[in-house]
Design a protein around this motif. Structure first.
Motif, short mmCIF file in Angstrom:
data_model
loop_
_atom_site.label_atom_id
_atom_site.label_comp_id
_atom_site.label_asym_id
_atom_site.label_seq_id
_atom_site.Cartn_x
_atom_site.Cartn_y
_atom_site.Cartn_z
N ARG A 1 0.83 -1.20 0.00
CA ARG A 1 0.00 0.00 0.00
C ARG A 1 0.87 1.25 0.00
O ARG A 1 1.77 1.40 0.82
N GLY A 2 0.58 2.14 -0.93
CA GLY A 2 1.35 3.38 -1.05
C GLY A 2 2.54 3.28 -1.97
O GLY A 2 3.17 4.29 -2.27
N CYS A 3 2.87 2.04 -2.42
CA CYS A 3 3.99 1.88 -3.36
C CYS A 3 3.59 2.34 -4.76
O CYS A 3 2.40 2.44 -5.07
N GLN A 4 4.59 2.60 -5.61
CA GLN A 4 4.35 3.07 -6.97
C GLN A 4 4.82 2.03 -7.97
O GLN A 4 5.92 1.47 -7.81
N ALA A 5 4.00 1.74 -8.98
CA ALA A 5 4.34 0.73 -9.98
C ALA A 5 4.13 1.28 -11.38
O ALA A 5 3.33 2.20 -11.58
N HIS A 6 4.85 0.69 -12.35
CA HIS A 6 4.68 1.08 -13.75
C HIS A 6 4.72 -0.16 -14.64
O HIS A 6 5.49 -1.09 -14.39
N PHE A 7 3.86 -0.16 -15.68
CA PHE A 7 3.79 -1.26 -16.64
C PHE A 7 4.03 -0.70 -18.04
O PHE A 7 3.62 0.41 -18.36
N THR A 8 4.68 -1.50 -18.87
CA THR A 8 4.95 -1.06 -20.24
C THR A 8 3.79 -1.38 -21.18
O THR A 8 3.89 -1.15 -22.38
N VAL A 9 2.70 -1.92 -20.64
CA VAL A 9 1.48 -2.15 -21.40
C VAL A 9 0.29 -1.74 -20.53
O VAL A 9 0.41 -1.65 -19.31
N MET A 10 -0.86 -1.50 -21.15
CA MET A 10 -2.07 -1.20 -20.39
C MET A 10 -2.63 -2.50 -19.81
O MET A 10 -2.68 -3.52 -20.50
N LEU A 11 -3.05 -2.44 -18.56
CA LEU A 11 -3.57 -3.62 -17.89
C LEU A 11 -5.05 -3.79 -18.16
O LEU A 11 -5.78 -2.84 -18.45
N GLY A 12 -5.51 -5.03 -18.01
CA GLY A 12 -6.93 -5.32 -18.11
C GLY A 12 -7.66 -4.88 -16.85
O GLY A 12 -7.05 -4.52 -15.84
N GLU A 13 -8.98 -4.95 -16.90
CA GLU A 13 -9.81 -4.45 -15.81
C GLU A 13 -9.53 -5.19 -14.50
O GLU A 13 -9.44 -4.58 -13.43
N VAL A 14 -9.38 -6.52 -14.56
CA VAL A 14 -9.16 -7.31 -13.35
C VAL A 14 -7.88 -6.89 -12.65
O VAL A 14 -7.86 -6.63 -11.43
N ASP A 15 -6.77 -6.84 -13.40
CA ASP A 15 -5.49 -6.48 -12.80
C ASP A 15 -5.51 -5.05 -12.25
O ASP A 15 -4.96 -4.78 -11.17
N ASN A 16 -6.16 -4.15 -12.99
CA ASN A 16 -6.27 -2.77 -12.51
C ASN A 16 -6.95 -2.70 -11.15
O ASN A 16 -6.50 -2.01 -10.24
N LYS A 17 -8.05 -3.42 -11.00
CA LYS A 17 -8.82 -3.39 -9.77
C LYS A 17 -8.03 -3.97 -8.60
O LYS A 17 -8.11 -3.48 -7.47
#
Length: 487
Positions: free
Chosen positions: A454-470
């Motif tokens: 909680r409070g950490c920052q993450a980055h992905f080189t692709v857009m995530l799907g709805e499930v992973d986003n949630k």
């Protein structure tokens, strides 16, 4: 993560300030609530230590004297407007809000449908509410609102609206989102209460922009980034400066509407109790910042997050490039670039080396953990496993979920559920980890570390799907994604 906001102090001084405002207006106050009463994750991100339900907890101290009126625009009902952070339509959110408020002990007295001019979808929604036993009112579209003061301040303007029956000293007027017509509902009630011999007052409870912080403070810039789709602009309140010789920050819509509000107040009461739009507010949040640098750092990350949100919305055809351009400009105003957010460079570097979708997360101790796509796992599921293994002190080469367990799940997904993607999502990995934790010590230890994300920052080189986003939202991880589709 480090805290920069004193939540206990906020609960105390904010409730006291509202009580003072109620007393000022003869024990009847219509309080327009801007932003979110709970689920205020923007505030909790830019003010670390602010709890997402802080405003609701604060108002709970006044619940015996308060009732809630929920406002929804007929226009939003008609176009099935969606609340982006929850993925539900505004009309569904009205019901969700009502249940949540009542569950906290609040009286929810009614729902008001604004901007009504005979829309069949609004009629259908009203019928649905009334079948549920929910009192519902119509407030009509007024030609020339808000500048045609003569019409607005008459029986053909506010006087035409349904009178909302209230019984308590504090009436909290809230809505699923901006543009619902909350202010007009409050002013309409002032007009109609006055006709009935009741001298009620009005105040606005809006967390951002923070009037007591400088105009270009990162917390205020982050608010502009969060409302880039509305094109709100923070400004020095000229009315406050003229009246008191003091600088206060407000935003363009409140400043632009103030001369009209002034005329409406004078039409109803003969005078305006407020000398500036800032005077109307009851926001004490700026006095509860305990570590300014922590809040500045969090706000800079939020500005970058909002920039990527705009990029993703544009890539999905959900907005035009003006939102992207505005957030890019706000990055420059905050004097930062994308390198400020360390996971971005780490994820992109690994993606260049592997030619695969990758991800990175910055943990509380500053360590950067990365992941990439494999035959078994997507980058999001792999990132969570890699991060919790590090936090739990488990060797990276240890397989928390053995391949012989993953393969049956993949078989179900592809053969029985006809999915084209055999890789496990984050929710599937977490369920498998939970099952294994009952007899595997490493899995148990790894699960216990999820809360530290909680409070950490993450980055992905692709857009995530709805499930992973949630899942990442529920874990409280700040998430940015490059505007590229998954391969």
């Amino acid at each position: 993560m480090k805290k920069g906001f004193d939540n206990d102090k906020y609960l105390k001084i904010q409730s006291e300030h509202i009580k003072e405002r109620i007393a000022k207006f003869g024990n009847k106050l219509y309080l327009e609530l801007g932003g979110k009463l709970f689920d205020d994750y923007h505030a909790s991100r830019v003010l670390p230590g602010f709890q997402p339900d802080s405003k609701l907890r604060m108002l709970s101290q006044l619940s015996d004297h308060a009732e809630i009126v929920i406002v929804i625009s007929a226009r939003d009902i008609e176009k099935n407007k969606v609340r982006q952070d929850l993925g539900i339509t505004y009309d569904m959110d009205v019901l969700r809000l009502r249940e949540a408020f009542m569950g906290r002990g609040f009286l929810v007295s009614s729902v008001v449908i604004t901007h009504y001019n005979g829309q069949s979808s609004a009629d259908a929604f009203r019928s649905r509410l009334e079948r549920l036993g929910i009192t519902t009112y119509y407030h009509y579209t007024i030609d020339g609102y808000p500048t045609n003061v003569a019409l607005i301040d008459s029986d053909e303007g506010f006087g035409k609206n349904d009178y909302i029956r209230t019984t308590r000293p504090l009436v909290i007027v809230t809505a699923p989102g901006p543009g619902s017509g909350k202010m007009a509902v409050c002013l309409s009630q002032l007009y109609n209460e006055h006709k009935r011999g009741v001298e009620a007052g009005y105040a606005k409870f809006e967390t951002f922009p923070v009037w007591s912080l400088p105009l270009k403070h990162p917390v205020n810039i982050a608010y502009e980034a969060a409302t880039a789709d509305l094109n709100d602009v923070n400004m020095i309140d000229p009315f406050h400066l003229e009246a008191y010789g003091k600088t206060a920050i407000n935003y363009n819509r409140d400043i632009e509407i103030f001369p009209v509000l002034n005329a409406l107040f004078e039409g109803i009461y003969g005078e305006n109790p407020y000398k500036s739009p800032t005077d109307m507010g009851v926001n004490m949040v700026g006095f509860c910042i305990s570590d300014d640098e922590v809040c500045c750092d969090a706000s800079r990350n939020e500005i970058i997050l909002r920039y990527f949100t705009a990029l993703n919305r544009f890539a999905n055809g959900e907005s035009n490039d003006s939102e992207v351009n505005k957030t890019a400009l706000l990055l420059k105003q905050a004097k930062i670039d994308l390198s400020y957010r360390k996971p971005i460079g780490a994820a992109r570097k690994r993606a260049e080396e592997s030619d695969l979708p990758c991800a990175a997360i910055e943990l509380p101790d500053g360590t950067i953990i990365t992941s990439s796509t494999s035959d078994l796992l997507g980058p999001s599921a792999a990132l969570i496993l890699n991060a919790v293994k590090y936090l739990a002190g488990i060797d990276h080469d240890v397989k928390l979920i053995p391949q012989h367990m993953i393969e049956p799940i993949q078989h179900t997904k592809t053969q029985l559920l006809r999915s084209n993607n055999p890789r496990l999502h984050t929710d599937e990995v977490l369920v498998a980890l939970s099952v294994l934790s009952t007899h595997d010590e490493n899995c148990r230890r790894a699960l216990e570390k999820l809360s530290e994300l909680r409070g950490c920052q993450a980055h992905f080189t692709v857009m995530l799907g709805e499930v992973d986003n949630k899942i990442f939202k529920k874990l409280g991880v700040g998430l940015t994604c490059d505007p590229a589709k998954k391969r």
